[in-house]
Design an enzyme around this catalytic site. Structure first.
Site, PDB file in Angstrom:
ATOM      1  N   GLU A 144      -4.240   6.446  11.504  1.00 19.96           N
ATOM      2  CA  GLU A 144      -2.987   6.713  10.706  1.00 19.96           C
ATOM      3  C   GLU A 144      -3.959   6.771   9.186  1.00 19.96           C
ATOM      4  O   GLU A 144      -4.665   5.717   8.953  1.00 19.96           O
ATOM      5  CB  GLU A 144      -2.002   5.787  10.449  1.00 19.96           C
ATOM      6  CG  GLU A 144      -0.960   5.769   9.282  1.00 19.96           C
ATOM      7  CD  GLU A 144      -0.198   4.494   9.283  1.00 19.96           C
ATOM      8  OE1 GLU A 144       0.285   4.268   8.073  1.00 19.96           O
ATOM      9  OE2 GLU A 144       0.107   3.768  10.220  1.00 19.96           O
ATOM     10  N   ASP A 177      -4.944   1.872  11.165  1.00 24.65           N
ATOM     11  CA  ASP A 177      -4.409   2.447   9.776  1.00 24.65           C
ATOM     12  C   ASP A 177      -5.415   1.729   8.732  1.00 24.65           C
ATOM     13  O   ASP A 177      -5.300   0.734   7.984  1.00 24.65           O
ATOM     14  CB  ASP A 177      -3.129   1.954   9.537  1.00 24.65           C
ATOM     15  CG  ASP A 177      -2.680   2.392   7.980  1.00 24.65           C
ATOM     16  OD1 ASP A 177      -3.282   3.263   7.393  1.00 24.65           O
ATOM     17  OD2 ASP A 177      -1.508   2.044   7.459  1.00 24.65           O
ATOM     18  N   HIS A 191       7.384   0.143   9.636  1.00 24.47           N
ATOM     19  CA  HIS A 191       8.264  -0.847   8.804  1.00 24.47           C
ATOM     20  C   HIS A 191       7.458  -0.782   7.488  1.00 24.47           C
ATOM     21  O   HIS A 191       6.678  -0.079   7.068  1.00 24.47           O
ATOM     22  CB  HIS A 191       8.099  -2.478   9.434  1.00 24.47           C
ATOM     23  CG  HIS A 191       6.558  -2.536   9.591  1.00 24.47           C
ATOM     24  ND1 HIS A 191       5.941  -3.755   9.765  1.00 24.47           N
ATOM     25  CD2 HIS A 191       5.498  -1.881   9.770  1.00 24.47           C
ATOM     26  CE1 HIS A 191       4.852  -3.719   9.896  1.00 24.47           C
ATOM     27  NE2 HIS A 191       4.246  -2.513   9.635  1.00 24.47           N
ATOM     28  N   ARG A 192       7.615  -1.848   6.453  1.00 27.22           N
ATOM     29  CA  ARG A 192       6.710  -2.195   5.106  1.00 27.22           C
ATOM     30  C   ARG A 192       6.235  -3.498   5.518  1.00 27.22           C
ATOM     31  O   ARG A 192       6.749  -4.380   5.991  1.00 27.22           O
ATOM     32  CB  ARG A 192       7.551  -1.735   4.080  1.00 27.22           C
ATOM     33  CG  ARG A 192       8.090  -0.573   4.004  1.00 27.22           C
ATOM     34  CD  ARG A 192       7.253   0.913   3.984  1.00 27.22           C
ATOM     35  NE  ARG A 192       6.134   0.907   3.195  1.00 27.22           N
ATOM     36  CZ  ARG A 192       6.068   1.804   2.057  1.00 27.22           C
ATOM     37  NH1 ARG A 192       7.064   2.434   1.816  1.00 27.22           N
ATOM     38  NH2 ARG A 192       4.961   1.770   1.310  1.00 27.22           N
ATOM     39  N   SER A 193       5.279  -3.751   4.648  1.00 29.12           N
ATOM     40  CA  SER A 193       4.615  -4.952   4.455  1.00 29.12           C
ATOM     41  C   SER A 193       5.578  -6.063   3.706  1.00 29.12           C
ATOM     42  O   SER A 193       5.613  -7.262   4.241  1.00 29.12           O
ATOM     43  CB  SER A 193       3.420  -4.767   3.618  1.00 29.12           C
ATOM     44  OG  SER A 193       3.547  -4.477   2.230  1.00 29.12           O
ATOM     45  N   GLU A 240       1.943  -8.919   7.465  1.00 31.04           N
ATOM     46  CA  GLU A 240       2.602  -8.236   8.617  1.00 31.04           C
ATOM     47  C   GLU A 240       2.538  -9.117   9.793  1.00 31.04           C
ATOM     48  O   GLU A 240       2.683  -8.713  10.957  1.00 31.04           O
ATOM     49  CB  GLU A 240       1.847  -6.889   8.984  1.00 31.04           C
ATOM     50  CG  GLU A 240       2.388  -6.051   7.528  1.00 31.04           C
ATOM     51  CD  GLU A 240       1.998  -4.627   7.929  1.00 31.04           C
ATOM     52  OE1 GLU A 240       1.336  -4.172   8.628  1.00 31.04           O
ATOM     53  OE2 GLU A 240       2.386  -3.798   6.689  1.00 31.04           O
ATOM     54  N   LYS A 262       5.756   0.910  14.812  1.00 30.33           N
ATOM     55  CA  LYS A 262       5.031  -0.301  14.163  1.00 30.33           C
ATOM     56  C   LYS A 262       5.845  -1.265  13.239  1.00 30.33           C
ATOM     57  O   LYS A 262       6.428  -0.314  12.461  1.00 30.33           O
ATOM     58  CB  LYS A 262       3.827   0.062  13.462  1.00 30.33           C
ATOM     59  CG  LYS A 262       3.736   0.880  12.176  1.00 30.33           C
ATOM     60  CD  LYS A 262       2.409   0.850  11.417  1.00 30.33           C
ATOM     61  CE  LYS A 262       2.415   1.627   9.939  1.00 30.33           C
ATOM     62  NZ  LYS A 262       1.181   1.334   9.309  1.00 30.33           N
ATOM     63  N   ASP A 312       0.627   9.436   6.296  1.00 29.10           N
ATOM     64  CA  ASP A 312       1.443   8.350   5.806  1.00 29.10           C
ATOM     65  C   ASP A 312       1.696   8.904   4.183  1.00 29.10           C
ATOM     66  O   ASP A 312       2.541   9.392   3.814  1.00 29.10           O
ATOM     67  CB  ASP A 312       1.148   6.949   5.830  1.00 29.10           C
ATOM     68  CG  ASP A 312       2.027   5.932   5.306  1.00 29.10           C
ATOM     69  OD1 ASP A 312       2.971   6.349   4.664  1.00 29.10           O
ATOM     70  OD2 ASP A 312       1.686   4.776   5.148  1.00 29.10           O
ATOM     71  N   LYS A 324       8.888   6.364   7.166  1.00 27.23           N
ATOM     72  CA  LYS A 324       9.560   5.061   6.470  1.00 27.23           C
ATOM     73  C   LYS A 324      10.631   5.521   5.627  1.00 27.23           C
ATOM     74  O   LYS A 324      10.412   6.127   4.529  1.00 27.23           O
ATOM     75  CB  LYS A 324       8.486   4.405   5.400  1.00 27.23           C
ATOM     76  CG  LYS A 324       6.972   4.169   6.224  1.00 27.23           C
ATOM     77  CD  LYS A 324       5.994   3.545   5.232  1.00 27.23           C
ATOM     78  CE  LYS A 324       4.704   2.941   5.823  1.00 27.23           C
ATOM     79  NZ  LYS A 324       3.634   2.996   4.681  1.00 27.23           N
ATOM     80  N   HIS A 381      -3.747  -6.012   2.682  1.00 28.92           N
ATOM     81  CA  HIS A 381      -2.594  -6.814   3.140  1.00 28.92           C
ATOM     82  C   HIS A 381      -3.185  -8.029   3.522  1.00 28.92           C
ATOM     83  O   HIS A 381      -2.736  -9.126   4.031  1.00 28.92           O
ATOM     84  CB  HIS A 381      -2.265  -6.139   4.497  1.00 28.92           C
ATOM     85  CG  HIS A 381      -1.187  -4.943   4.368  1.00 28.92           C
ATOM     86  ND1 HIS A 381      -0.593  -4.223   5.259  1.00 28.92           N
ATOM     87  CD2 HIS A 381      -0.951  -4.444   3.224  1.00 28.92           C
ATOM     88  CE1 HIS A 381       0.212  -3.372   5.029  1.00 28.92           C
ATOM     89  NE2 HIS A 381       0.223  -3.448   3.522  1.00 28.92           N
ATOM     90  N   GLN A 393      -7.135  -1.591   6.724  1.00 28.35           N
ATOM     91  CA  GLN A 393      -5.707  -2.257   6.549  1.00 28.35           C
ATOM     92  C   GLN A 393      -5.436  -3.028   7.869  1.00 28.35           C
ATOM     93  O   GLN A 393      -5.024  -4.030   7.827  1.00 28.35           O
ATOM     94  CB  GLN A 393      -4.821  -1.557   5.657  1.00 28.35           C
ATOM     95  CG  GLN A 393      -3.667  -2.266   5.352  1.00 28.35           C
ATOM     96  CD  GLN A 393      -2.837  -1.338   4.556  1.00 28.35           C
ATOM     97  OE1 GLN A 393      -2.963  -1.449   3.425  1.00 28.35           O
ATOM     98  NE2 GLN A 393      -1.782  -0.926   4.929  1.00 28.35           N
ATOM     99  N   GLU A 394      -5.240  -1.812   8.868  1.00 23.15           N
ATOM    100  CA  GLU A 394      -4.656  -2.483  10.263  1.00 23.15           C
ATOM    101  C   GLU A 394      -5.372  -2.193  11.489  1.00 23.15           C
ATOM    102  O   GLU A 394      -5.949  -0.967  11.550  1.00 23.15           O
ATOM    103  CB  GLU A 394      -3.237  -1.817  10.303  1.00 23.15           C
ATOM    104  CG  GLU A 394      -2.127  -2.083   8.937  1.00 23.15           C
ATOM    105  CD  GLU A 394      -0.712  -1.291   9.202  1.00 23.15           C
ATOM    106  OE1 GLU A 394      -0.610  -0.767  10.307  1.00 23.15           O
ATOM    107  OE2 GLU A 394      -0.106  -1.476   8.218  1.00 23.15           O
ATOM    108  N   SER A 434       0.897  -1.245   0.076  1.00 23.74           N
ATOM    109  CA  SER A 434       0.037   0.061   0.093  1.00 23.74           C
ATOM    110  C   SER A 434       0.768   1.162   0.034  1.00 23.74           C
ATOM    111  O   SER A 434       1.361   1.750   1.057  1.00 23.74           O
ATOM    112  CB  SER A 434      -0.826  -0.018   1.334  1.00 23.74           C
ATOM    113  OG  SER A 434      -1.590   1.224   1.346  1.00 23.74           O
TER     114      SER A 434
END
Length: 425
Positions: free
Chosen positions: A285, A241, A365-367, A204, A388, A312, A337, A154, A162-163, A41
């Site tokens: 987020e 997020d 981080h990233r996925s 993740e 995160k 983001d 990031k 994700h 997403q999160e 994403s």
């Protein structure tokens, strides 16, 4: 100190896709290695990740061209030189690339070299990386925000957002915060199993069950917090997020995985306001799309005093975009990031700019991650206060937690834990 060696190879990230590992050596023998992550994403204004596009290798996702740039043009420009520090090295690479988005040589190539140099320079100075990045007074351990239910892009499930994250902030130190987070994670797994819901995990490490609503994800997490013996909002809060740029469709927001409903910015803001009334959410987020600057200004005006609103996709760790956000009253925090901007120096510049404006900084981080733990040192070095890096499982996620546990042990009585005060309101 003179650079004597620079090399790179194609390796794999946590999704089994190629990425770059670079290593760099200084004349005293100090060495640094680094691997770059990759997002799924992604914001439109992120620095360009260079992929080969050759369908006969890794479905076009190979990075041999970027590796070749490190071994060739970048190595030719750096080997034998004596940079005065991180900024000079990073500026040399940016000038060599010559594009606004690092698209010629690849931000993935530049970042690998930039972090590798940082590690080598820290070793040459006999400093831990977090002190090289932030000075010898760096001692603040972050609150871990664990992504325990995945949806959106994700995960292959029915959840639009997403999160869904747990935030174990009521702890005396980082080690206890991780313990609390892992206990909630395992309580949630048991709860899902008992309900006949999937306990398979997404990119993740969070669970990815099919649920009857987005709200059900919140309700399950709150139940798991209580089941683990903690009080929601007091001991463990929530962070979200929803990655709404992925929901943006012709100027509206489409709930693309559940009911296909479309709503405008005002309706999204009303939804989040209702959730903030009903649930113990301390951080949100990307509540709105990167394209919705007017909506972002409105949600910041209406809700920014209640919760940390993190940009983001709208900022992409880019100081220029963040400056616009500060001018227009957009968000009160920025996601950090490093691979969105492509060098260590620009990452640090974005953090410094945010702090000078009173914005929070949330390291991420990233996925598509790797075992590289740079962001753990970054969050301590810069005192950002929260991070995160995934859920309670998967080695590329727990590697960052383990690095933070080692840093806390190394600091001993000097170590401080950010706690609830890390979250901007």
């Amino acid at each position: 100190m003179r650079i004597t060696h620079l090399d790179a190879i194609e390796v794999l990230d946590s999704r089994g896709n190629p990425t770059i590992e670079a290593w760099l050596r200084l004349e005293d023998g100090s060495e640094g290695r680094a691997l770059t992550p990759s997002g799924a994403s992604t914001g439109e204004h992120e620095a360009a990740e260079l992929r080969d596009g050759d369908p006969s290798r890794y479905q076009g996702k190979g990075v041999l061209n970027a590796v070749g740039h490190v071994r060739g043009e970048i190595a030719d420009a750096l080997i034998g030189t004596t940079p005065s520090g991180q900024r000079e090295l990073d500026n040399r690479m940016r000038e060599l690339d010559g594009t606004p988005n690092k698209g010629r040589l690849g931000a993935n190539a530049l970042l690998a070299v930039s972090i590798a140099y940082a590690r080598a320079a820290a070793q040459a100075r006999t400093l831990p990386l977090y002190q090289y990045l932030g000075g010898t007074d760096a001692d603040l351990l972050p609150v871990p925000c664990l992504n325990v239910i995945n949806g959106g892009r994700h995960a292959d499930n029915t959840v639009d957002f997403q999160e869904f994250k747990i935030v174990p902030h009521h702890a005396p130190n980082f080690a206890e915060a991780i313990r609390m987070g892992e206990e909630v994670f395992h309580a949630l797994k048991a709860l899902l199993h008992a309900r006949g819901l999937s306990t398979g995990v997404g990119d993740e490490g969070g669970f990815a069950p099919n649920l009857h609503s987005n709200e059900q994800a919140i309700e399950l997490i709150l139940e798991a917090i209580a089941k683990a013996g903690y009080t929601p909002g007091t001991d463990v809060s929530l962070a979200l997020d929803p990655a709404t740029s992925e929901m943006w469709h012709h100027g509206r927001y489409r709930f693309f995985k559940s009911n296909q409903k479309e709503v405008d910015s005002d309706a999204m803001i009303a939804l989040w306001s209702d959730w903030f009334d009903r649930y113990p959410i301390v951080l949100m987020e990307d509540p709105l799309s990167e394209h919705d600057w007017d909506g972002w200004a409105e949600i910041t005006r209406r809700l920014g005093g209640r919760v940390e609103l993190v940009g983001d996709d709208i900022f992409c760790t880019n100081p220029d975009l963040l400056r616009r956000g500060i001018r227009e009253g957009v968000a009160n925090s920025v996601l950090i990031k490093p691979n969105q901007i492509g060098t260590v120096t620009e990452t640090l510049d974005c953090i410094e700019l945010a702090k000078s404006a009173g914005y929070g900084c949330y390291v991420s981080h990233r996925s598509g991650e790797t075992e590289d733990t740079f962001i753990a040192d970054l969050v301590v070095g810069t005192g950002c206060g929260h991070i995160k890096t995934g859920s309670g499982c998967r080695g590329e996620r727990t590697a960052k937690f383990n690095r933070l546990l080692r840093i806390e042990h190394e600091l001993g009585t000097r170590a401080r834990f950010a706690g609830r005060s890390a979250f901007v309101r």
